[in-house]
Scaffold this motif. Structure first.
Motif, PDB file in Angstrom:
ATOM      1  N   HIS A 295      20.544 -21.291 -22.251  1.00 21.10           N
ATOM      2  CA  HIS A 295      19.518 -22.056 -21.624  1.00 21.10           C
ATOM      3  C   HIS A 295      19.587 -23.305 -20.925  1.00 21.10           C
ATOM      4  O   HIS A 295      20.519 -24.004 -21.043  1.00 21.10           O
ATOM      5  N   LEU A 296      19.162 -23.512 -19.754  1.00 21.77           N
ATOM      6  CA  LEU A 296      19.241 -24.806 -18.866  1.00 21.77           C
ATOM      7  C   LEU A 296      17.765 -25.220 -18.891  1.00 21.77           C
ATOM      8  O   LEU A 296      16.832 -24.545 -18.445  1.00 21.77           O
ATOM      9  N   HIS A 297      18.134 -26.621 -19.202  1.00 20.15           N
ATOM     10  CA  HIS A 297      16.557 -27.243 -19.035  1.00 20.15           C
ATOM     11  C   HIS A 297      16.243 -27.879 -17.603  1.00 20.15           C
ATOM     12  O   HIS A 297      17.079 -27.878 -16.779  1.00 20.15           O
ATOM     13  N   GLY A 298      14.991 -27.525 -17.530  1.00 19.41           N
ATOM     14  CA  GLY A 298      14.300 -28.356 -16.357  1.00 19.41           C
ATOM     15  C   GLY A 298      14.369 -27.520 -15.105  1.00 19.41           C
ATOM     16  O   GLY A 298      14.008 -27.994 -13.793  1.00 19.41           O
ATOM     17  N   HIS A 299      15.089 -26.394 -15.021  1.00 18.41           N
ATOM     18  CA  HIS A 299      15.196 -25.473 -13.899  1.00 18.41           C
ATOM     19  C   HIS A 299      14.944 -24.186 -14.292  1.00 18.41           C
ATOM     20  O   HIS A 299      15.042 -23.958 -15.412  1.00 18.41           O
ATOM     21  N   THR A 300      14.920 -23.306 -13.397  1.00 18.74           N
ATOM     22  CA  THR A 300      14.619 -21.863 -13.617  1.00 18.74           C
ATOM     23  C   THR A 300      15.574 -20.995 -12.850  1.00 18.74           C
ATOM     24  O   THR A 300      15.610 -21.169 -11.645  1.00 18.74           O
ATOM     25  N   PHE A 301      16.321 -20.059 -13.295  1.00 14.38           N
ATOM     26  CA  PHE A 301      17.345 -19.411 -12.860  1.00 14.38           C
ATOM     27  C   PHE A 301      16.757 -18.131 -12.198  1.00 14.38           C
ATOM     28  O   PHE A 301      15.640 -17.702 -12.589  1.00 14.38           O
ATOM     29  N   THR A 302      17.335 -17.871 -11.077  1.00 17.15           N
ATOM     30  CA  THR A 302      17.170 -16.304 -10.616  1.00 17.15           C
ATOM     31  C   THR A 302      18.242 -15.603 -10.916  1.00 17.15           C
ATOM     32  O   THR A 302      19.320 -15.710 -10.393  1.00 17.15           O
ATOM     33  N   VAL A 303      18.150 -14.676 -11.933  1.00 15.07           N
ATOM     34  CA  VAL A 303      19.262 -13.694 -12.098  1.00 15.07           C
ATOM     35  C   VAL A 303      19.581 -12.901 -10.970  1.00 15.07           C
ATOM     36  O   VAL A 303      18.758 -12.222 -10.621  1.00 15.07           O
ATOM     37  N   LEU A 304      20.831 -12.784 -10.530  1.00 15.01           N
ATOM     38  CA  LEU A 304      21.235 -11.728  -9.450  1.00 15.01           C
ATOM     39  C   LEU A 304      21.903 -10.614 -10.085  1.00 15.01           C
ATOM     40  O   LEU A 304      21.882  -9.470  -9.437  1.00 15.01           O
ATOM     41  N   GLU A 305      22.794 -10.776 -10.949  1.00 11.27           N
ATOM     42  CA  GLU A 305      23.795  -9.870 -11.647  1.00 11.27           C
ATOM     43  C   GLU A 305      23.648  -9.962 -12.852  1.00 11.27           C
ATOM     44  O   GLU A 305      24.018 -11.056 -13.563  1.00 11.27           O
TER      45      GLU A 305
ATOM     46  N   LEU B 119      21.076 -18.507  -1.005  1.00 12.73           N
ATOM     47  CA  LEU B 119      22.526 -17.937  -1.223  1.00 12.73           C
ATOM     48  C   LEU B 119      23.544 -18.049  -0.326  1.00 12.73           C
ATOM     49  O   LEU B 119      24.675 -18.141  -0.825  1.00 12.73           O
ATOM     50  N   ALA B 120      23.210 -18.046   0.813  1.00 18.88           N
ATOM     51  CA  ALA B 120      24.217 -18.214   2.048  1.00 18.88           C
ATOM     52  C   ALA B 120      25.210 -19.468   1.864  1.00 18.88           C
ATOM     53  O   ALA B 120      26.497 -19.515   1.906  1.00 18.88           O
ATOM     54  N   ASN B 121      24.569 -20.548   1.314  1.00 19.21           N
ATOM     55  CA  ASN B 121      25.205 -21.882   1.361  1.00 19.21           C
ATOM     56  C   ASN B 121      25.340 -22.205  -0.309  1.00 19.21           C
ATOM     57  O   ASN B 121      25.471 -23.365  -0.547  1.00 19.21           O
ATOM     58  N   ALA B 122      25.333 -21.284  -1.273  1.00 18.62           N
ATOM     59  CA  ALA B 122      25.498 -21.717  -2.438  1.00 18.62           C
ATOM     60  C   ALA B 122      26.910 -22.077  -3.070  1.00 18.62           C
ATOM     61  O   ALA B 122      27.956 -21.452  -2.483  1.00 18.62           O
ATOM     62  N   GLU B 123      27.093 -22.821  -3.946  1.00 15.18           N
ATOM     63  CA  GLU B 123      28.326 -23.116  -4.707  1.00 15.18           C
ATOM     64  C   GLU B 123      28.393 -22.572  -5.884  1.00 15.18           C
ATOM     65  O   GLU B 123      27.430 -22.373  -6.663  1.00 15.18           O
ATOM     66  N   VAL B 124      29.304 -21.943  -6.360  1.00 13.07           N
ATOM     67  CA  VAL B 124      29.442 -21.016  -7.299  1.00 13.07           C
ATOM     68  C   VAL B 124      30.237 -21.981  -8.543  1.00 13.07           C
ATOM     69  O   VAL B 124      31.334 -22.647  -8.199  1.00 13.07           O
TER      70      VAL B 124
ATOM     71  N   PHE C 267      20.208 -21.069  -8.842  1.00 14.47           N
ATOM     72  CA  PHE C 267      18.884 -21.953  -9.000  1.00 14.47           C
ATOM     73  C   PHE C 267      19.474 -23.048  -7.831  1.00 14.47           C
ATOM     74  O   PHE C 267      20.305 -23.411  -7.493  1.00 14.47           O
ATOM     75  N   VAL C 268      18.141 -23.621  -7.436  1.00 14.98           N
ATOM     76  CA  VAL C 268      18.170 -24.721  -6.751  1.00 14.98           C
ATOM     77  C   VAL C 268      18.102 -25.921  -7.614  1.00 14.98           C
ATOM     78  O   VAL C 268      17.149 -26.098  -8.439  1.00 14.98           O
ATOM     79  N   ALA C 269      19.146 -26.770  -7.376  1.00 13.67           N
ATOM     80  CA  ALA C 269      19.185 -28.071  -8.365  1.00 13.67           C
ATOM     81  C   ALA C 269      18.299 -29.045  -7.787  1.00 13.67           C
ATOM     82  O   ALA C 269      18.744 -30.100  -7.204  1.00 13.67           O
ATOM     83  N   ASP C 270      17.115 -28.975  -8.081  1.00 15.06           N
ATOM     84  CA  ASP C 270      16.197 -29.805  -7.460  1.00 15.06           C
ATOM     85  C   ASP C 270      15.426 -30.972  -8.316  1.00 15.06           C
ATOM     86  O   ASP C 270      14.815 -31.780  -7.910  1.00 15.06           O
ATOM     87  N   ASN C 271      15.852 -30.945  -9.352  1.00 20.80           N
ATOM     88  CA  ASN C 271      15.141 -31.691 -10.418  1.00 20.80           C
ATOM     89  C   ASN C 271      16.352 -32.648 -10.818  1.00 20.80           C
ATOM     90  O   ASN C 271      17.093 -32.386 -11.799  1.00 20.80           O
ATOM     91  N   PRO C 272      16.163 -33.921 -10.292  1.00 19.21           N
ATOM     92  CA  PRO C 272      17.125 -35.073 -10.918  1.00 19.21           C
ATOM     93  C   PRO C 272      17.056 -35.360 -12.539  1.00 19.21           C
ATOM     94  O   PRO C 272      16.092 -35.285 -13.033  1.00 19.21           O
ATOM     95  N   GLY C 273      18.097 -35.614 -12.889  1.00 22.39           N
ATOM     96  CA  GLY C 273      18.332 -35.986 -14.346  1.00 22.39           C
ATOM     97  C   GLY C 273      19.800 -35.452 -15.203  1.00 22.39           C
ATOM     98  O   GLY C 273      20.336 -34.544 -14.454  1.00 22.39           O
ATOM     99  N   ARG C 274      19.559 -35.602 -16.246  1.00 19.45           N
ATOM    100  CA  ARG C 274      20.562 -35.064 -17.170  1.00 19.45           C
ATOM    101  C   ARG C 274      20.110 -33.939 -18.169  1.00 19.45           C
ATOM    102  O   ARG C 274      19.268 -34.329 -18.764  1.00 19.45           O
ATOM    103  N   TRP C 275      20.310 -32.534 -17.815  1.00 18.95           N
ATOM    104  CA  TRP C 275      19.838 -31.367 -18.527  1.00 18.95           C
ATOM    105  C   TRP C 275      20.449 -30.913 -19.196  1.00 18.95           C
ATOM    106  O   TRP C 275      21.509 -30.170 -19.052  1.00 18.95           O
TER     107      TRP C 275
END
Ligand code: C2O
Ligand code: CU
Ligand code: CU
Length: 459
Positions: free
Chosen positions: A394-404, A321-326, A430-438
């Motif tokens: 909904h976002l494919h290929g990743h899992t959100f961590t809901v903060l607020e 979160l310290a280095n996250a981009e919004v 979320f960490v965008a760790d899964n390459p592709g078009r989601w």
């Protein structure tokens, strides 16, 4: 379904928690040395949804409800899928963080599977939990007419419940005689969507299930409806939330009422009451409860007072979160029925995501992404709904961590689908760790068809 199989299914409901061979609910399923193997089709079929009437449906392996695909976290599953529809399709594994080639989105991850063609899906689910599968083409019709099923990923280390029941929640657009009504009414697509009228759990209206008394039971609810958000409650017993959208929560939470939008899931733990007693899973409408399913206890040797088994958390990468981009996303209503849509040929556009309505895609025309993300970096999606209707995003290929949620910090939880209420606002990292078009879309199917869809590129 023959009688022995029906008997078997009844039995498997009671012993599912202890089943060693998760694959055995499907006769074409095999557990091989190389993981799990399934054969699956999508095909026209008939089903008795309204008792006494046959309805033409589209069924996975011709069945309503669809076969549940069971596999295990960290082990390979192979699903050999054959398209027996008379139109192209693809199958998407909702909520699974798997490689883009297996994501089942036409053009972005694979060519459409043409009628008669076979495509082999093969992946190793990193997360355990309750997920589901559905086509990602002509979704109003293909999902609306029945192509929705559960994929249950068992924990790598088995979690011991005494019993379990998958519950696929869906309203069908049928009249009292099982005849199809309109799946999509544009006037309603521009609002909350076109609701079906015939409410079912696993294709049955208000089914009753038997549970061994005092069985520590896992209910795996999945909202596979195209439109409806179900506010879920349980009457007659205390139920506990153990997982949200497939992802276990840290501590079981008392269920009062919990809303699941289209595409979302909810795992509940309940201890079945004494033999002869019952409880109900209900859908709330204001103060009123409408039963969806009844669970009745039968005799067993189990004793009351068992603790809820703890379910290990999924290995979702922790956002930095310290280095996250919004990144900001605004969901808006446009409300333009284009004249061309009057003849029903062009799909009208009612909704905008960051001022864009999804125009659809083809091999030759893939629109630009809604956002391009750097692989490995953490992003915070700031989601703003400026409409009067709710949107499960909904976002494919990743899992959100809901903060607020709605301006208030929440105990962070993991989900693949964030339910934005009327004028709702959420922040999800979320960490965008899964390459592709989601794909990134509202799961009210008519909303996604009429604009609320796009994709995110991770490279
Ligand atoms: Cu269930 Cu594109 O999603
Ligand atoms: Cu999905
Ligand atoms: Cu929506």
């Amino acid at each position: 379904m023959d009688v022995s199989r029906r008997e078997f299914l009844k039995l498997s409901t009671a012993i599912a928690g202890a089943m060693v061979l998760p694959a055995c609910t499907l006769n074409t399923a095999r557990q091989t040395q190389d993981g799990y193997y399934y054969e699956l089709t999508a095909e026209p079929a008939t089903a008795e949804l309204v008792p006494g009437y046959q309805t033409d449906v589209l069924g996975f392996s011709g069945q309503i409800p669809a076969p549940t695909i069971r596999c295990r976290q960290g082990e390979k599953v192979t699903i050999r899928f054959t398209n027996k529809l008379n139109e192209p399709t693809t199958i998407h594994w909702h909520g699974l963080r798997i490689p883009i080639e297996m994501d089942g989105v036409p053009f972005l991850s694979q060519p459409p599977i043409m009628p008669g063609e076979t495509f082999v899906y093969e992946f190793t689910p990193p997360d355990a939990g309750t997920f589901w599968y559905h086509p990602h083409m002509n979704s109003v019709v293909q999902l609306g007419m029945g192509l929705v099923g559960a994929i249950v990923v068992e924990e790598a280390e088995p979690v011991q419940f005494d019993a379990e029941q998958v519950m696929l929640l869906k309203h069908w657009h049928l009249d009292e005689q099982g005849r199809w009504k309109q799946l999509m009414v544009p006037r309603l697509s521009a609002r909350m969507g076109t609701p079906g009228e015939w409410g079912t759990v696993n294709g049955k209206h208000e089914p009753t299930y038997e549970l061994p008394q005092h069985a520590m039971t896992r209910l795996r609810l999945a909202n596979v409806d195209n439109t409806i958000t179900y506010p879920i409650a349980v009457e007659g017993i205390q139920a506990w939330i153990v997982a949200i959208d497939g992802n276990p929560v840290r501590e079981p939470m008392k269920l009062e009422q919990h809303k699941i939008g289209p595409g979302m899931r909810l795992d509940l733990a309940v201890e079945a009451p004494a033999a002869g007693q019952a409880f109900q899973v209900v859908q709330m409408k204001g103060r009123f409860a409408f039963p969806m399913a009844t669970f009745r206890s039968v005799g067993s040797d189990l004793v009351p007072g068992k603790l809820i088994p703890s379910i290990p958390l999924n290995p979702i990468p922790a956002p930095d979160l310290a280095n996250a981009e919004v990144r900001h996303f605004v969901f808006e209503w446009e409300g333009a029925v284009t004249p061309a849509s009057a003849n029903g040929k062009t799909v009208p556009k009612f909704w905008l995501m960051n001022k864009r309505a999804w125009e659809g895609m083809s091999k030759a025309n893939i629109p630009a992404p809604l956002a391009s993300l750097e692989q490995g970096k953490t992003y915070i999606f700031d989601l703003k709904n400026v409409t009067q209707y709710h949107h499960p995003i909904h976002l494919h290929g990743h899992t959100f961590t809901v903060l607020e949620m709605d301006g208030k910090p929440v105990e962070p939880f993991h989900t693949d689908t964030v339910l934005l209420g009327k004028n709702g606002h959420a922040k999800a990292a979320f960490v965008a760790d899964n390459p592709g078009r989601w794909m990134y879309h509202c799961h009210v199917i008519e909303h996604m068809k009429t604009g609320l869809m796009g994709y995110i590129e991770v490279a």
